[in-house]
Design a protein around this motif. Structure first.
Motif, short mmCIF file in Angstrom:
data_model
loop_
_atom_site.label_atom_id
_atom_site.label_comp_id
_atom_site.label_asym_id
_atom_site.label_seq_id
_atom_site.Cartn_x
_atom_site.Cartn_y
_atom_site.Cartn_z
N VAL A 37 -76.29 26.26 105.04
CA VAL A 37 -75.99 26.75 106.38
C VAL A 37 -76.98 27.84 106.78
CG1 VAL A 37 -74.27 28.07 107.71
CG2 VAL A 37 -73.57 26.07 106.41
N GLY A 40 -80.27 26.13 107.57
CA GLY A 40 -80.15 25.40 108.83
C GLY A 40 -80.11 26.32 110.03
N LEU A 41 -79.42 27.46 109.90
CA LEU A 41 -79.39 28.44 110.99
C LEU A 41 -80.78 28.99 111.27
CD1 LEU A 41 -76.18 30.50 110.20
CD2 LEU A 41 -76.58 29.19 112.26
N PHE A 96 -76.42 19.96 103.98
CA PHE A 96 -75.86 21.06 104.77
C PHE A 96 -76.90 21.63 105.73
CE2 PHE A 96 -72.81 21.24 101.22
CZ PHE A 96 -71.63 21.30 101.93
N THR A 100 -76.46 21.54 109.87
CA THR A 100 -76.41 22.83 110.55
C THR A 100 -77.56 22.96 111.54
OG1 THR A 100 -75.37 23.80 108.61
CG2 THR A 100 -76.30 25.32 110.21
N ARG A 101 -78.74 22.53 111.16
CA ARG A 101 -79.90 22.61 112.06
C ARG A 101 -79.64 21.82 113.33
NH1 ARG A 101 -84.03 19.03 113.02
NH2 ARG A 101 -85.91 19.96 113.90
N VAL A 104 -77.28 23.74 115.51
CA VAL A 104 -77.93 24.94 116.07
C VAL A 104 -78.84 24.54 117.23
CG1 VAL A 104 -79.61 26.77 115.60
CG2 VAL A 104 -77.77 26.34 113.99
N LEU A 132 -73.52 31.05 115.04
CA LEU A 132 -72.73 30.63 113.88
C LEU A 132 -71.30 30.23 114.24
CD1 LEU A 132 -72.56 30.15 110.85
CD2 LEU A 132 -71.98 32.57 110.58
N VAL A 135 -71.47 26.88 115.97
CA VAL A 135 -71.90 25.81 115.08
C VAL A 135 -70.74 25.39 114.18
CG1 VAL A 135 -73.36 25.34 113.07
CG2 VAL A 135 -74.35 26.32 115.12
N LEU A 136 -70.00 26.36 113.67
CA LEU A 136 -68.84 26.02 112.83
C LEU A 136 -67.78 25.29 113.62
CD1 LEU A 136 -68.52 29.26 110.67
CD2 LEU A 136 -69.52 27.06 110.03
N ASP A 139 -69.06 21.74 114.15
CA ASP A 139 -68.92 20.97 112.92
C ASP A 139 -67.49 20.51 112.72
OD1 ASP A 139 -69.77 19.84 110.47
OD2 ASP A 139 -68.94 21.57 109.42
#
Length: 144
Positions: A37, A40-41, A96, A100-101, A104, A132, A135-136, A139
């Motif tokens: 994560v 990816g961030l 992951f 995440t990317r 984002v 963040l 993004v969470l 997801d």
């Protein structure tokens, strides 16, 4: 499940062995999730050459079969639960990071991120406060 030839309960022995397996699985996925994560961030938010370097590194990890990578890491670091956790985690990080990317990149173009930049917030603050959490949440919506 009965008992073995020495009279020991097989079910309790299976449960005792399962405890170690669950700890290894949970820790390895937790470590891989945190590292993936974060990568990816950083990759999705900063873009350009940072994105290229991180994603090419993830491609290298994808190119190596996960079992072969785990065996090489265990052979390098030695046997034991800690090296097993690291070996499994390293194999799971690229997944992951890529997920995440992608999230984002979708969130980064929203107006509230542009407004936060305009107000003068630092990149770290924007990532922690706006990117963040969204993004969470994104997801979580994809998993349902």
């Amino acid at each position: 499940m009965g008992a073995d030839n020495l009279g020991r309960d097989t079910f309790s022995r299976v449960l005792y062995g399962t405890r170690t397996s669950l700890v290894v699985a949970g820790l390895s996925i937790g470590v891989a999730g945190v590292i993936g994560v974060v990568l990816g961030l950083v990759s999705g938010y900063f873009g350009r050459w940072v994105d290229e370097v991180i994603m090419r590194l993830m491609d290298v990890f994808y190119a190596i079969p996960e079992l072969l990578l785990a065996l090489a890491l265990v052979a390098t670091f030695g046997t034991g639960i800690n090296s097993l956790i690291v070996a499994i985690a390293v194999g799971r990080v690229p997944g992951f990071a890529r997920i995440t990317r992608g999230a984002v990149l979708a969130v980064r173009s929203n107006e509230y991120v542009t407004a936060a930049r305009t107000v003068g917030l630092r990149d770290r603050q924007i990532i922690r406060r706006y990117i963040l959490p969204n993004v969470l949440a994104a997801d979580h919506r994809y998993r349902q």
